[in-house]
Scaffold this motif. Structure first.
Motif, PDB file in Angstrom:
ATOM      1  N   GLY A   1       0.820  -1.201   0.000  1.00 43.38           N
ATOM      2  CA  GLY A   1       0.000   0.000   0.000  1.00 43.38           C
ATOM      3  C   GLY A   1       0.859   1.258   0.000  1.00 43.38           C
ATOM      4  N   GLY A   2       0.186   2.378  -0.119  1.00 47.98           N
ATOM      5  CA  GLY A   2       0.900   3.652  -0.117  1.00 47.98           C
ATOM      6  C   GLY A   2       1.557   3.931  -1.459  1.00 47.98           C
ATOM      7  N   ASP A   3       2.478   4.873  -1.439  1.00 46.95           N
ATOM      8  CA  ASP A   3       3.144   5.293  -2.669  1.00 46.95           C
ATOM      9  C   ASP A   3       4.400   4.451  -2.856  1.00 46.95           C
ATOM     10  OD1 ASP A   3       4.032   6.544  -4.875  1.00 46.95           O
ATOM     11  OD2 ASP A   3       3.993   8.572  -4.051  1.00 46.95           O
ATOM     12  N   ALA A   4       4.236   3.303  -3.494  1.00 47.49           N
ATOM     13  CA  ALA A   4       5.348   2.370  -3.663  1.00 47.49           C
ATOM     14  C   ALA A   4       6.345   2.832  -4.707  1.00 47.49           C
ATOM     15  CB  ALA A   4       4.802   0.993  -4.040  1.00 47.49           C
ATOM     16  N   THR A   5       6.022   3.843  -5.493  1.00 48.10           N
ATOM     17  CA  THR A   5       6.911   4.297  -6.575  1.00 48.10           C
ATOM     18  C   THR A   5       7.649   5.582  -6.232  1.00 48.10           C
ATOM     19  OG1 THR A   5       5.175   5.609  -7.640  1.00 48.10           O
ATOM     20  CG2 THR A   5       5.312   3.281  -8.235  1.00 48.10           C
ATOM     21  N   ALA A   6       7.484   6.091  -5.021  1.00 50.54           N
ATOM     22  CA  ALA A   6       8.014   7.423  -4.691  1.00 50.54           C
ATOM     23  C   ALA A   6       9.525   7.501  -4.826  1.00 50.54           C
ATOM     24  CB  ALA A   6       7.589   7.804  -3.273  1.00 50.54           C
ATOM     25  N   GLU A   7      10.244   6.419  -4.488  1.00 50.88           N
ATOM     26  CA  GLU A   7      11.698   6.468  -4.494  1.00 50.88           C
ATOM     27  C   GLU A   7      12.300   6.316  -5.882  1.00 50.88           C
ATOM     28  OE1 GLU A   7      13.696   7.166  -2.064  1.00 50.88           O
ATOM     29  OE2 GLU A   7      12.110   7.377  -0.586  1.00 50.88           O
ATOM     30  N   THR A   8      11.504   5.893  -6.832  1.00 51.37           N
ATOM     31  CA  THR A   8      12.080   5.594  -8.144  1.00 51.37           C
ATOM     32  C   THR A   8      11.626   6.533  -9.254  1.00 51.37           C
ATOM     33  OG1 THR A   8      10.288   4.030  -8.619  1.00 51.37           O
ATOM     34  CG2 THR A   8      12.275   3.156  -7.580  1.00 51.37           C
ATOM     35  N   ARG A   9      10.515   7.165  -9.135  1.00 48.42           N
ATOM     36  CA  ARG A   9       9.991   7.955 -10.255  1.00 48.42           C
ATOM     37  C   ARG A   9      10.794   9.241 -10.431  1.00 48.42           C
ATOM     38  NH1 ARG A   9       4.518   8.899  -6.900  1.00 48.42           N
ATOM     39  NH2 ARG A   9       5.128  10.713  -5.668  1.00 48.42           N
ATOM     40  N   LEU A  10      10.538   9.907 -11.524  1.00 46.81           N
ATOM     41  CA  LEU A  10      11.249  11.141 -11.836  1.00 46.81           C
ATOM     42  C   LEU A  10      11.104  12.148 -10.705  1.00 46.81           C
ATOM     43  CD1 LEU A  10      10.280  11.553 -15.604  1.00 46.81           C
ATOM     44  CD2 LEU A  10      12.486  10.821 -14.682  1.00 46.81           C
ATOM     45  N   GLY A  11      12.196  12.849 -10.407  1.00 45.11           N
ATOM     46  CA  GLY A  11      12.217  13.751  -9.271  1.00 45.11           C
ATOM     47  C   GLY A  11      11.517  15.072  -9.526  1.00 45.11           C
ATOM     48  N   LYS A  12      11.396  15.845  -8.451  1.00 42.28           N
ATOM     49  CA  LYS A  12      10.693  17.122  -8.504  1.00 42.28           C
ATOM     50  C   LYS A  12      11.369  18.099  -9.453  1.00 42.28           C
ATOM     51  CE  LYS A  12       9.209  20.953  -5.536  1.00 42.28           C
ATOM     52  NZ  LYS A  12       9.215  21.490  -4.148  1.00 42.28           N
ATOM     53  N   GLU A  13      12.703  18.167  -9.404  1.00 43.28           N
ATOM     54  CA  GLU A  13      13.421  19.114 -10.267  1.00 43.28           C
ATOM     55  C   GLU A  13      13.195  18.785 -11.737  1.00 43.28           C
ATOM     56  OE1 GLU A  13      18.004  20.680 -11.100  1.00 43.28           O
ATOM     57  OE2 GLU A  13      17.567  19.301  -9.448  1.00 43.28           O
ATOM     58  N   HIS A  14      13.246  17.506 -12.062  1.00 38.09           N
ATOM     59  CA  HIS A  14      13.017  17.105 -13.450  1.00 38.09           C
ATOM     60  C   HIS A  14      11.613  17.500 -13.891  1.00 38.09           C
ATOM     61  CE1 HIS A  14      13.737  14.378 -16.967  1.00 38.09           C
ATOM     62  NE2 HIS A  14      12.406  14.384 -16.965  1.00 38.09           N
ATOM     63  N   MET A  15      10.634  17.227 -13.066  1.00 40.52           N
ATOM     64  CA  MET A  15       9.259  17.530 -13.449  1.00 40.52           C
ATOM     65  C   MET A  15       9.027  19.031 -13.558  1.00 40.52           C
ATOM     66  SD  MET A  15       8.034  14.654 -14.083  1.00 40.52           S
ATOM     67  CE  MET A  15       6.365  15.241 -14.445  1.00 40.52           C
TER      68      MET A  15
ATOM     69  N   ARG B   1      11.256  21.181 -14.605  1.00 43.77           N
ATOM     70  CA  ARG B   1      11.814  21.569 -15.900  1.00 43.77           C
ATOM     71  C   ARG B   1      10.884  21.142 -17.042  1.00 43.77           C
ATOM     72  NH1 ARG B   1      18.063  20.387 -16.675  1.00 43.77           N
ATOM     73  NH2 ARG B   1      17.595  21.794 -18.402  1.00 43.77           N
ATOM     74  N   VAL B   2      10.311  19.967 -16.901  1.00 43.81           N
ATOM     75  CA  VAL B   2       9.347  19.524 -17.912  1.00 43.81           C
ATOM     76  C   VAL B   2       8.157  20.471 -17.955  1.00 43.81           C
ATOM     77  CG1 VAL B   2       7.731  17.693 -18.544  1.00 43.81           C
ATOM     78  CG2 VAL B   2      10.047  17.116 -17.825  1.00 43.81           C
ATOM     79  N   ASP B   3       7.723  20.922 -16.786  1.00 42.53           N
ATOM     80  CA  ASP B   3       6.591  21.842 -16.741  1.00 42.53           C
ATOM     81  C   ASP B   3       6.921  23.145 -17.472  1.00 42.53           C
ATOM     82  OD1 ASP B   3       3.881  22.419 -15.628  1.00 42.53           O
ATOM     83  OD2 ASP B   3       4.955  24.033 -14.617  1.00 42.53           O
ATOM     84  N   GLY B   4       8.164  23.606 -17.335  1.00 40.97           N
ATOM     85  CA  GLY B   4       8.569  24.796 -18.075  1.00 40.97           C
ATOM     86  C   GLY B   4       8.527  24.573 -19.580  1.00 40.97           C
ATOM     87  N   ILE B   5       8.965  23.396 -20.018  1.00 37.53           N
ATOM     88  CA  ILE B   5       8.906  23.078 -21.449  1.00 37.53           C
ATOM     89  C   ILE B   5       7.463  23.020 -21.911  1.00 37.53           C
ATOM     90  CG2 ILE B   5       9.397  21.275 -23.142  1.00 37.53           C
ATOM     91  CD1 ILE B   5      11.876  20.559 -21.491  1.00 37.53           C
ATOM     92  N   ARG B   6       6.605  22.409 -21.111  1.00 37.94           N
ATOM     93  CA  ARG B   6       5.204  22.303 -21.482  1.00 37.94           C
ATOM     94  C   ARG B   6       4.563  23.689 -21.600  1.00 37.94           C
ATOM     95  NH1 ARG B   6       1.970  20.565 -18.283  1.00 37.94           N
ATOM     96  NH2 ARG B   6       0.522  19.433 -19.616  1.00 37.94           N
ATOM     97  N   GLY B   7       4.969  24.613 -20.728  1.00 37.09           N
ATOM     98  CA  GLY B   7       4.437  25.970 -20.806  1.00 37.09           C
ATOM     99  C   GLY B   7       4.828  26.662 -22.108  1.00 37.09           C
ATOM    100  N   THR B   8       6.089  26.472 -22.523  1.00 37.99           N
ATOM    101  CA  THR B   8       6.525  27.064 -23.789  1.00 37.99           C
ATOM    102  C   THR B   8       5.795  26.434 -24.968  1.00 37.99           C
ATOM    103  OG1 THR B   8       8.710  27.373 -22.787  1.00 37.99           O
ATOM    104  CG2 THR B   8       8.540  27.652 -25.168  1.00 37.99           C
ATOM    105  N   VAL B   9       5.579  25.124 -24.899  1.00 43.43           N
ATOM    106  CA  VAL B   9       4.851  24.436 -25.967  1.00 43.43           C
ATOM    107  C   VAL B   9       3.415  24.937 -26.033  1.00 43.43           C
ATOM    108  CG1 VAL B   9       3.933  22.198 -26.690  1.00 43.43           C
ATOM    109  CG2 VAL B   9       6.309  22.393 -25.948  1.00 43.43           C
ATOM    110  N   ARG B  10       2.793  25.132 -24.886  1.00 46.50           N
ATOM    111  CA  ARG B  10       1.417  25.647 -24.883  1.00 46.50           C
ATOM    112  C   ARG B  10       1.363  27.010 -25.555  1.00 46.50           C
ATOM    113  NH1 ARG B  10      -1.222  29.426 -22.910  1.00 46.50           N
ATOM    114  NH2 ARG B  10       0.608  30.154 -21.754  1.00 46.50           N
TER     115      ARG B  10
END
Length: 878
Positions: A531-545, A547-556
């Motif tokens: 149970g719980g967030d079993a993927t928290a330690e492995t998924r893409l980190g906050k900094e990466h996301m 930066r992706v959000d910044g790219i998505r904003g430019t694309v929008r």
């Protein structure tokens, strides 16, 4: 910074997870061929047989090389081993990774073979060791440790190579364990925008000797498959193979076609389920479809800088690989990730389910376009093999019923001491589903180096030992293993083909299709997902996301200027930035994100205002032309933008109404004409920017255009001219009077010509008098001067030049502004006026120019302002 305690916990957790996640390591870079510092002193090239029986002869062959600086005498190679098999699978990895001379783990001595010598420095000699299995006295079925030692001079240790042998035992191998293969055709994202590749590695990878070329050839198990674009056979894809037991989802047992419908070669193929990332297929397709760009610089360009690229022609090898892949996978079981293998848990956590849906759609479209078929929607490949509730539910909503997972997601029950069967039940999307665990030990064994000289034999023996350990656990139950190499597996051709053949040849294994893997009956030997967030330690980190959000904003913002409502040319680039492949590749991920972001910004900057030279207005109003260019080249990249222009000082320069919205086709320009009104001469800055139709600036920079106003127009010039004339008219009489006075004063310093008395008397006249006497008549001059203060400039007689001098002198004479007896002389003054008037008419006819000068002088002393006081006294004096 994280606290050290927390860091220790993360490290410990990672150490536990790594073996289980090895099969799902999408960020593992393709390994280069093993390169060593010079030659290895001992290389094992062959170990056989794969399964040693009681009557078998164990053979170990290889080479010894003198890597020292001197000659070696009495060189020999011997075998050391243990007569007892491993009891724990974890011991296999420990033994294989050990270094140094052989130790107590291989206490028994086997045969020894002398090497022809002596060996000079750099010289290589072959060796061969043979031992009868019966002489080794091995203790039953299992995997046994073996050390191969190279010695010099009897006991001088040169090198040790550790490996394994698998022994069937006197009673034969136990009941076979089923093994199902998942064969990956996956990679990390290779492009920034759709036309620009991060490197040229992918083009090399699809060749006959490249990573993807070797994977395709080994997985297809087709000896006639040719990937050479220059060969005659490589010009067209082969005819797709007819359905075979290795390809059919209904009959993939490998037992052949009892009805004679299939040939023996196809029947011998090991069943393989292909695991494909559509993003990889799209990358290869782009290599084949036309010229493309390759980045030449590893540095991320700064703001406003272009990507440093070189253009490369289309790769014919990529087309051959893609065609061969379509043929090999035409009827084979196929599972696929969404486009670019997105990090599903990270995107769900960030609320980006729309991006996941786009990846699913784009992945399906890519498979249809490149392979001409669909993947099986019932199978899901969660990134890293880890899931949480949200991830399971999302895949279930997409139609998934079976999930390929890591052992961390479905660990064995605490009471299970053997390798449990791969499949176990679980819940997903509110319904029943199946989890299939990829065996971590097999993944680790498959990931061993296998391309350099001698590595294939060692990697093969490790795989054989792993399967023998599982087969020897004697559970009494039917079990199934699932073998899946790392997703960026880079094996040697010999090893990749060898493990598939071993699945058919080893007596303790039975190759089956993935569709045959089902949960066993009874109580499950595996626990469900934690149970719980079993993927928290492995998924893409906050900094990466972020930066992706910044790219998505430019694309929008970029998409907001496109005319086509559904146009989204940078969507694949955003999905590539969200790939789970970047989980463990921080440096490569940072560079890729930077390049993707730069590519999107450059695309937005392709819609621009063309800079112009400073503008000059020669009148009050004028028009300037602003050129706007759309340098985009895509068919669906017609843009609609809005021009914004304002003056830094509207009081100096006003921008009038203009057509601010426009539509520009790809590769085209348009000119917007903007009327201006200058209110003050001088330099004024105009600020220009482009916006979308909602008024959002599409660039962080503004274009500055200086405008110089050098004239205010014809109307202003007319008004100014009239004003100047009025000013001249007002000042001219005064200037003339002053000039006349100066002239008269100058003339009054000498006696008047022909009239000495008149001149003398005239100089004594009052201030308002005008000397109007005839120059030849002295008395006339005296009479003119004796008159009252009335001015008669308009009636000046001839010879007015002398009179002007007298008048100037009279103005300056003392007492000229005061006198008595004015009234008494009124009549006399009038008489004199009449008399003078007659003379004026006569004089004017003689010299009009002097008369005009006199008139000007008399204006300064009008008759009605001349004082009367003193008039009679001055007359009496005369």
């Amino acid at each position: 910074m994280r606290r050290f305690a927390h860091l220790g916990a993360v490290v410990a957790t990672t150490a536990v997870l790594l073996p289980s996640l090895a099969a799902f390591n999408p960020a593992q870079a393709p390994s280069a061929p093993s390169e060593r510092d010079g030659q290895d002193p001992l290389v094992v090239e062959e170990i056989g047989p794969a399964a040693v029986g009681p009557d078998s002869t164990v053979r170990i062959e290889g080479e010894v090389t003198n890597t020292t600086g001197g000659a070696l005498e009495d060189v020999s190679v011997r075998m050391r081993y243990s007569g007892y098999p491993f009891q724990d699978r974890s011991r296999l990895g420990d033994f294989a990774s050990a270094e140094g001379p052989a130790d107590q783990r291989t206490p028994a001595y086997g045969p020894e073979a002398a090497v022809d010598g002596p060996l000079e420095p750099g010289q290589t000699a072959a060796f061969s060791i043979e031992a009868d299995a019966s002489d080794l006295k091995l203790d039953g079925f299992g995997a046994y440790p073996v050390a191969v030692e190279a010695l010099a001079g009897g006991e001088e240790h040169l090198a040790t190579v550790r490996t394994f042998i698998a022994y069937e035992g006197a009673d034969g191998a136990p009941s076979p364990v089923d093994i199902a293969w998942v064969w990956p055709l996956m990679d990390y994202p290779r492009r920034t925008d759709d036309d620009t590749f991060l490197s040229s590695d992918l083009a090399a990878s699809v060749g006959p000797e490249g990573r993807l070329g070797r994977l395709l050839a080994a997985g297809a198990q087709d000896p006639d498959l040719d990937l050479d674009p220059d060969s005659e056979e490589g010009t067209a894809p082969p005819e797709p193979a007819s359905p075979s037991p290795s390809a059919s989802a209904d009959d993939e047992s490998g037992d052949g076609d009892e009805d004679g419908g299939g040939d023996g070669e196809e029947a011998d193929r090991t069943p393989v389920t292909w695991a494909v990332d559509p993003g990889l297929l799209a990358d290869v397709e782009r290599l084949a479809s036309g010229s493309y760009n390759v980045l030449e610089d590893t540095d991320v360009p700064g703001e406003g800088e272009t990507l440093p690229v070189r253009t490369v022609e289309a790769d014919p090898g990529a087309r051959v690989w893609l065609d061969r892949t379509a043929a090999a996978l035409q009827d084979a079981p196929l599972v696929a990730t969404p486009y670019a293998d997105p990090d599903v848990p990270a995107l769900l956590e960030a609320g980006l389910e729309d991006d996941l849906n786009a990846a699913v759609r784009l992945g399906g479209d890519t498979l249809q376009r490149t392979l001409g078929r669909e993947a099986d929607p019932a199978y899901a490949l969660p990134p890293g093999g880890l899931v949480d509730t949200a991830t399971l539910d999302y895949y279930a909503d997409q139609g998934a019923e079976t999930f390929l997972l890591s052992e961390t997601a479905l660990p064995p029950q605490p009471w299970v001491e053997h390798t449990p069967s791969a499949a176990a039940p679980l819940e997903a999307g509110g319904g029943e589903a199946t989890g299939i665990v990829v065996d971590p030990g097999l993944t680790e064994a498959l990931g061993r180096p296998s391309r350099a000289h001698g590595e294939a034999a060692l990697a093969q023996q490790r795989f054989i030992a792993e399967t023998a350990m599982i087969g020897g656990e004697h559970t009494g139950e039917d079990r199934t293993l699932v073998a899946m190499p790392p997703t960026t597996w880079n094996p040697g051709t010999e090893f990749a083909s060898g493990v598939l053949e071993a699945s058919e040849d080893l007596p303790w294994l039975s190759a089956v299709a993935l569709s045959d893997v089902e949960p066993p009956g009874g109580e499950s030997e595996r626990r469900g997902p934690a149970g719980g967030d079993a993927t928290a330690e492995t998924r893409l980190g906050k900094e990466h996301m972020e930066r992706v959000d910044g790219i998505r904003g430019t694309v929008r913002l970029f998409n907001s200027i496109l005319v086509e409502d559904d146009a989204d040319p940078y969507r694949p680039a955003v999905l590539r930035a969200e790939s789970a492949a970047w989980r463990e590749e921080e440096s490569r991920a940072a560079r890729s994100l930077g390049l993707i972001g730069a590519s999107v910004r450059n695309g937005l900057a392709s819609v621009r205002i063309v800079p112009t030279e400073p503008v000059t207005l020669a009148s009050k109003t004028g028009t300037i032309g602003v050129i706007i260019a759309n340098d985009l080249q895509g068919d669906d990249e017609t843009v609609r933008v809005k021009l914004s222009m304002f003056s830094e000082n509207p009081e100096r320069m006003k921008v009038d109404d203009y057509q601010d919205e426009m539509e520009i086709g790809p590769g085209q320009k348009t000119t917007v004409y903007v009327p201006l009104e200058a209110r003050i001469n001088g330099r004024t800055m105009l600020y220009l920017s482009l916006q979308n139709t909602q008024g959002e600036p599409i660039s962080s920079e503004e274009t500055i255009t200086p405008v110089n106003a050098s004239g205010l127009g014809y109307q202003a010039m007319i008004i100014s001219g009239i004003g100047a004339l009025v000013l001249v008219a007002a000042l001219t009489p005064r200037a003339l009077r002053k000039w006349a006075r100066k002239r008269a004063a100058a003339l009054g310093e000498a006696p008047a010509d022909g009239g000495g008395d008149g001149g003398a008397e005239g100089s004594a006249a009052s201030a308002g008098a005008v000397g109007a006497a005839d120059p030849g008549d002295g008395d006339g001059g005296a009479e003119g001067a004796s008159g009252d203060g009335s001015a008669r400039g308009g009636d000046a007689p001839e010879g007015g030049g002398e009179a002007d001098g007298a008048a100037e002198a009279a103005d300056d004479a003392p007492g000229s502004d005061a006198g008595d007896g004015g009234p008494r002389d009124g009549q006399a003054g009038q008489d004199e006026k009449d008399d003078g008037g007659e003379r004026t008419e006569s004089g004017a006819s003689d010299d009009g120019e002097d008369a005009r000068s006199t008139t000007g002088a008399s204006d300064d002393a009008p008759a009605d302002e001349a004082p009367a006081d003193g008039g009679p006294d001055r007359k009496g004096d005369q």
